[in-house]
Design a protein around this motif. Structure first.
Motif, mmCIF file in Angstrom:
data_model
loop_
_atom_site.group_PDB
_atom_site.id
_atom_site.type_symbol
_atom_site.label_atom_id
_atom_site.label_comp_id
_atom_site.label_asym_id
_atom_site.label_seq_id
_atom_site.Cartn_x
_atom_site.Cartn_y
_atom_site.Cartn_z
ATOM 1 N N ILE A 58 42.006 45.820 39.280
ATOM 2 C CA ILE A 58 40.917 45.066 38.686
ATOM 3 C C ILE A 58 41.208 44.965 37.195
ATOM 4 C CG2 ILE A 58 38.436 44.984 38.223
ATOM 5 C CD1 ILE A 58 38.162 46.814 40.776
ATOM 6 N N VAL A 59 41.315 43.730 36.696
ATOM 7 C CA VAL A 59 41.595 43.459 35.282
ATOM 8 C C VAL A 59 40.328 42.874 34.678
ATOM 9 C CG1 VAL A 59 43.030 42.204 33.643
ATOM 10 C CG2 VAL A 59 44.024 42.990 35.801
ATOM 11 N N GLU A 67 36.358 39.316 35.641
ATOM 12 C CA GLU A 67 37.260 40.243 36.314
ATOM 13 C C GLU A 67 38.231 39.486 37.197
ATOM 14 O OE1 GLU A 67 34.760 44.373 36.960
ATOM 15 O OE2 GLU A 67 35.274 43.163 38.700
ATOM 16 N N MET A 68 39.478 39.928 37.162
ATOM 17 C CA MET A 68 40.472 39.454 38.115
ATOM 18 C C MET A 68 40.730 40.614 39.065
ATOM 19 S SD MET A 68 43.234 37.198 35.917
ATOM 20 C CE MET A 68 44.054 38.621 35.224
ATOM 21 N N GLN A 69 40.708 40.354 40.361
ATOM 22 C CA GLN A 69 40.961 41.397 41.349
ATOM 23 C C GLN A 69 42.106 40.956 42.240
ATOM 24 O OE1 GLN A 69 37.611 42.999 43.421
ATOM 25 N NE2 GLN A 69 36.221 42.621 41.703
ATOM 26 N N MET A 70 43.048 41.855 42.457
ATOM 27 C CA MET A 70 44.196 41.537 43.286
ATOM 28 C C MET A 70 44.646 42.751 44.078
ATOM 29 S SD MET A 70 46.465 40.821 39.888
ATOM 30 C CE MET A 70 45.086 40.055 39.091
ATOM 31 N N ASP A 94 39.380 32.625 42.590
ATOM 32 C CA ASP A 94 38.930 32.757 41.198
ATOM 33 C C ASP A 94 39.958 33.497 40.356
ATOM 34 O OD1 ASP A 94 36.574 31.364 41.662
ATOM 35 O OD2 ASP A 94 35.404 33.189 42.024
ATOM 36 N N THR A 95 40.510 34.581 40.906
ATOM 37 C CA THR A 95 41.532 35.349 40.190
ATOM 38 C C THR A 95 42.771 34.488 39.960
ATOM 39 O OG1 THR A 95 40.738 37.478 40.990
ATOM 40 C CG2 THR A 95 43.050 37.368 40.318
ATOM 41 N N HIS A 98 42.067 32.129 37.093
ATOM 42 C CA HIS A 98 42.095 32.808 35.789
ATOM 43 C C HIS A 98 43.530 33.140 35.387
ATOM 44 C CE1 HIS A 98 37.820 33.153 35.222
ATOM 45 N NE2 HIS A 98 37.660 33.825 36.352
ATOM 46 N N LEU A 99 44.322 33.639 36.337
ATOM 47 C CA LEU A 99 45.702 34.014 36.045
ATOM 48 C C LEU A 99 46.531 32.782 35.698
ATOM 49 C CD1 LEU A 99 47.794 36.222 35.802
ATOM 50 C CD2 LEU A 99 48.148 36.085 38.284
ATOM 51 N N ARG A 100 46.328 31.702 36.414
ATOM 52 C CA ARG A 100 47.041 30.456 36.122
ATOM 53 C C ARG A 100 46.731 29.988 34.703
ATOM 54 N NH1 ARG A 100 46.443 24.953 35.936
ATOM 55 N NH2 ARG A 100 48.052 23.703 36.936
#
Length: 129
Positions: A58-59, A67-70, A94-95, A98-100
């Protein structure tokens, strides 16, 4: 692996993280991230982290408002530095968005981003036959 052999650009980025492995949560800091992996530095650990362990990263971006979750797998762990290399296995839409955007802003080049996305598709096809 040398940088020129990498298929994905690493984006240096400091953010708070939480790494959940084997029922335990480890707080730490994100040092860099790509479309396929991340490098985190963890605080004091009560147990060793082993290669191959699977968990969730979780970032927290923007002071925790995003939050980004992977889902991740531990690629390596350096016990002295508490540095943990993670392979990203899956992420929600969503993650991924955001990462893109994070990578697009840091690369500053739409063509470079498209190459990154093409590399990701190639890797995913190789992994899943």
């Amino acid at each position: 692996m040398r940088d020129d052999q990498r298929r994905f650009h690493r984006i240096e980025f400091d953010a708070r993280i939480q790494l959940d492995l084997a029922g335990q949560s480890f707080p730490g800091i994100l040092r860099d991230i790509s479309l396929k992996g991340a490098l985190v530095v963890l605080g004091d650990l009560g147990q060793p982290i082993e290669e191959g362990q699977q968990g969730r990263l979780i970032v927290r971006l923007d002071e925790g408002s995003v939050e980004m979750q992977m889902d991740v797998q531990v690629a390596y762990f350096h016990p002295v530095r508490h540095a943990c290399g993670l392979n990203i296995q899956t992420m929600d839409v969503d993650t991924a968005s955001h990462l893109r955007r994070l990578i697009e802003v840091n690369l500053g080049d739409e063509d470079a981003l498209q190459r990154e996305l093409s590399n990701l598709i190639d890797v995913m096809e190789d992994e899943h036959g």
